[in-house]
Design a protein around this motif. Sequence first.
Motif, mmCIF file in Angstrom:
data_model
loop_
_atom_site.group_PDB
_atom_site.id
_atom_site.type_symbol
_atom_site.label_atom_id
_atom_site.label_comp_id
_atom_site.label_asym_id
_atom_site.label_seq_id
_atom_site.Cartn_x
_atom_site.Cartn_y
_atom_site.Cartn_z
ATOM 1 N N ILE A 145 24.838 16.579 45.208
ATOM 2 C CA ILE A 145 24.159 15.600 45.500
ATOM 3 C C ILE A 145 23.520 15.031 44.007
ATOM 4 C CG2 ILE A 145 21.677 15.303 46.066
ATOM 5 C CD1 ILE A 145 23.471 16.288 48.595
ATOM 6 N N LEU A 146 23.898 13.697 44.008
ATOM 7 C CA LEU A 146 24.130 12.948 43.114
ATOM 8 C C LEU A 146 23.066 12.395 42.526
ATOM 9 C CD1 LEU A 146 27.682 11.621 42.962
ATOM 10 C CD2 LEU A 146 26.818 13.732 41.876
ATOM 11 N N ASP A 147 22.343 11.591 43.598
ATOM 12 C CA ASP A 147 21.428 10.214 43.951
ATOM 13 C C ASP A 147 20.072 11.064 44.888
ATOM 14 O OD1 ASP A 147 22.595 8.126 41.469
ATOM 15 O OD2 ASP A 147 24.240 8.544 43.101
ATOM 16 N N GLU A 148 19.224 10.224 44.875
ATOM 17 C CA GLU A 148 17.996 10.329 45.412
ATOM 18 C C GLU A 148 17.923 9.050 46.077
ATOM 19 O OE1 GLU A 148 13.753 10.251 43.790
ATOM 20 O OE2 GLU A 148 14.241 11.419 42.504
ATOM 21 N N LEU A 149 18.284 9.830 47.828
ATOM 22 C CA LEU A 149 18.530 9.365 48.943
ATOM 23 C C LEU A 149 17.319 8.595 50.026
ATOM 24 C CD1 LEU A 149 22.260 10.728 49.696
ATOM 25 C CD2 LEU A 149 21.423 8.953 48.311
ATOM 26 N N PRO A 150 16.391 8.309 49.761
ATOM 27 C CA PRO A 150 15.454 7.951 50.562
ATOM 28 C C PRO A 150 15.825 6.856 51.374
ATOM 29 C CG PRO A 150 15.487 6.243 48.555
ATOM 30 C CD PRO A 150 16.605 7.200 48.668
ATOM 31 N N VAL A 151 15.203 7.249 52.377
ATOM 32 C CA VAL A 151 15.715 6.250 53.694
ATOM 33 C C VAL A 151 14.698 6.216 54.934
ATOM 34 C CG1 VAL A 151 18.340 7.144 53.972
ATOM 35 C CG2 VAL A 151 17.105 8.618 55.315
ATOM 36 N N SER A 152 14.889 5.409 56.477
ATOM 37 C CA SER A 152 13.492 5.477 56.572
ATOM 38 C C SER A 152 14.550 5.928 58.108
ATOM 39 C CB SER A 152 12.835 3.740 57.133
ATOM 40 O OG SER A 152 11.823 4.249 58.154
ATOM 41 N N GLY A 153 13.986 7.178 59.143
ATOM 42 C CA GLY A 153 14.308 7.279 60.326
ATOM 43 C C GLY A 153 13.824 8.631 60.532
ATOM 44 N N ASP A 154 14.602 8.941 61.944
ATOM 45 C CA ASP A 154 14.239 10.429 62.624
ATOM 46 C C ASP A 154 14.699 11.221 62.579
ATOM 47 O OD1 ASP A 154 13.890 12.259 64.707
ATOM 48 O OD2 ASP A 154 13.673 11.040 66.379
ATOM 49 N N PRO A 155 13.832 12.022 61.244
ATOM 50 C CA PRO A 155 14.501 13.257 61.003
ATOM 51 C C PRO A 155 15.183 14.576 61.958
ATOM 52 C CG PRO A 155 11.867 12.773 60.028
ATOM 53 C CD PRO A 155 12.997 12.389 61.288
ATOM 54 N N ALA A 156 15.329 14.508 62.729
ATOM 55 C CA ALA A 156 15.308 15.295 63.499
ATOM 56 C C ALA A 156 17.188 14.768 63.462
ATOM 57 C CB ALA A 156 14.887 15.591 64.734
ATOM 58 N N LEU A 157 17.015 13.823 64.830
ATOM 59 C CA LEU A 157 18.190 13.237 65.094
ATOM 60 C C LEU A 157 19.210 13.357 63.196
ATOM 61 C CD1 LEU A 157 17.985 9.770 66.508
ATOM 62 C CD2 LEU A 157 18.624 12.249 67.245
ATOM 63 N N LEU A 158 18.519 12.900 62.277
ATOM 64 C CA LEU A 158 19.103 12.899 60.350
ATOM 65 C C LEU A 158 19.792 14.059 60.807
ATOM 66 C CD1 LEU A 158 17.418 10.551 59.006
ATOM 67 C CD2 LEU A 158 19.394 9.699 59.953
ATOM 68 N N ARG A 159 19.086 14.866 61.423
ATOM 69 C CA ARG A 159 19.619 16.391 61.102
ATOM 70 C C ARG A 159 20.900 16.954 62.065
ATOM 71 N NH1 ARG A 159 17.947 20.918 57.932
ATOM 72 N NH2 ARG A 159 18.965 22.651 59.626
ATOM 73 N N SER A 160 20.893 16.456 63.262
ATOM 74 C CA SER A 160 22.211 17.110 63.807
ATOM 75 C C SER A 160 22.910 16.117 63.760
ATOM 76 C CB SER A 160 21.054 16.331 65.069
ATOM 77 O OG SER A 160 21.618 16.710 66.626
ATOM 78 N N ALA A 161 22.732 15.087 62.953
ATOM 79 C CA ALA A 161 24.262 13.730 63.046
ATOM 80 C C ALA A 161 25.070 15.031 61.839
ATOM 81 C CB ALA A 161 23.699 12.076 62.850
ATOM 82 N N ILE A 162 23.900 15.062 60.635
ATOM 83 C CA ILE A 162 25.260 15.100 59.651
ATOM 84 C C ILE A 162 25.166 16.279 60.120
ATOM 85 C CG2 ILE A 162 25.185 15.702 56.994
ATOM 86 C CD1 ILE A 162 22.303 13.728 57.493
#
Length: 470
Positions: free
Chosen positions: A329-346
């Motif tokens: 992890i090189l940087d902080e990555l703030p996003v606005s989104g659905d945590p469950a969906l983002l977790r599932s995607a990655i």
Amino acid sequence: MKSLFLKIFLSFWLAQAMFMVLAILLTVAMRPTRRISAIEALQPKFLSEAVAAYQAGGPDRMRQYLHNLRETQNVRAALFRDRESLVGHSVPHWFVEVANGKRHTADTLIGRMNPQFQMLRASMTEPDGHEYILVTELPPGQIAIFGPNGVPAIGILIAVLTSGLVCYLLAKFLTSPVLRLRKAAQKLASGDLAARVGAPPSPGGDEVSQLLRDFDLMAEQIEKLVNAQSRLLKDISHELRSPLARLSVALELARQRTGAEGQSILDRISLESNRMNELIGSLTTIARLESGVGSIRKQAVHLEDLVQEIARDAAFEAQTRNTQVECEILDELPVSGDPALLRSAIENVVRNATRYTRQGTAVVIRAEKKKSGDLEEAYIQVSDSGPGVSDGELDKIFEPFYRIDDARERSTGGVGLGLAITDQAIRLHGGSVRASNLPEGGLLVEMHIPLQFAQGLQEQRTPVAASGTS
């Protein structure tokens, strides 16, 4: 020039303006000269009478004659002797220019092109050696549209502006349906299945109107098919949930009543039941994602923490296959989104990599901030050392239920929905995902997600250090 509107407008305007300018110039050049010819024929008579009046009664008699000539013939005249005015008062400069031969007269082509000063010139020499010149100015007529030197500047300007307005309206009329069609097509491509051009429902009309109606019919059919598919997935998921729940209860009861010799069969039934339950969950997720952006519950998410957590879970599971998971992890990555969906995607990408990488190798996860134009985005890479994917199938692996027979057999447990969920989830967050083969072997999946510096995401935090997880 890429704009259809500009192409139509400028081509029509240029053609129309050239035609109107040419028509004006030809009309001016070829206008009737009957009036000029009649006055020109009387010029010698007017000259001799003016000279006789001057010689008989001096300047007063000559001025009286010129006044009567203006009253009867509607022309203005001045008499010159040896190119000096005999009128007794100053005359317009163009009279002097005509008398001195410095201005074209109306009986020439250039003179006819200059209706502002329509002049005629006649001369005679008396026995005493004096040269008398009569300069006559014809009625000006309609001279308002002409500019300096007889060029119809104002008329041409009015013609060009008028033709420009007409061509603008015509071009706008022709291109307006095309622009509406383009906007509707863009909305449809972005997932708005209700997008329509709004073509009149009545039959007939020109080819463009028929095209707009055909587009609306096509969009309506696509919406019906997609909605029917979505309903089918939801119905299947719902109808299969209840039998699976009853199957799980029956399976537990069977375990209690069956001896040790039957446990292996029951374990196999439990494994297949769990796989079926996962498949139903994936179908439900796909159906929810295809329903549009409105189904996403967005909130502030620190993507770097999410990636780190996914890496730790995957590393724990990868130990059974003698593989590792390395995360940087090189940087902080703030996003606005659905945590469950983002977790599932990655997580789907990471689990897919750990499943197919060779034993004794590592799956590498790298997350950093990148600038794309004026926007900043989270850039996440997941690479493995597996067999890779043929170039012709790199885009297809993100389609639902697509499987690669030689490398992704059903024994791995996949059903071809994980990467499809990844693609849908990333796109609904305004990002993109792509896959490519590594030169040294293996598959590289790259995910781009726009960063969202919302309130609450920029608080001071301890930076996450680059780490390796195994």
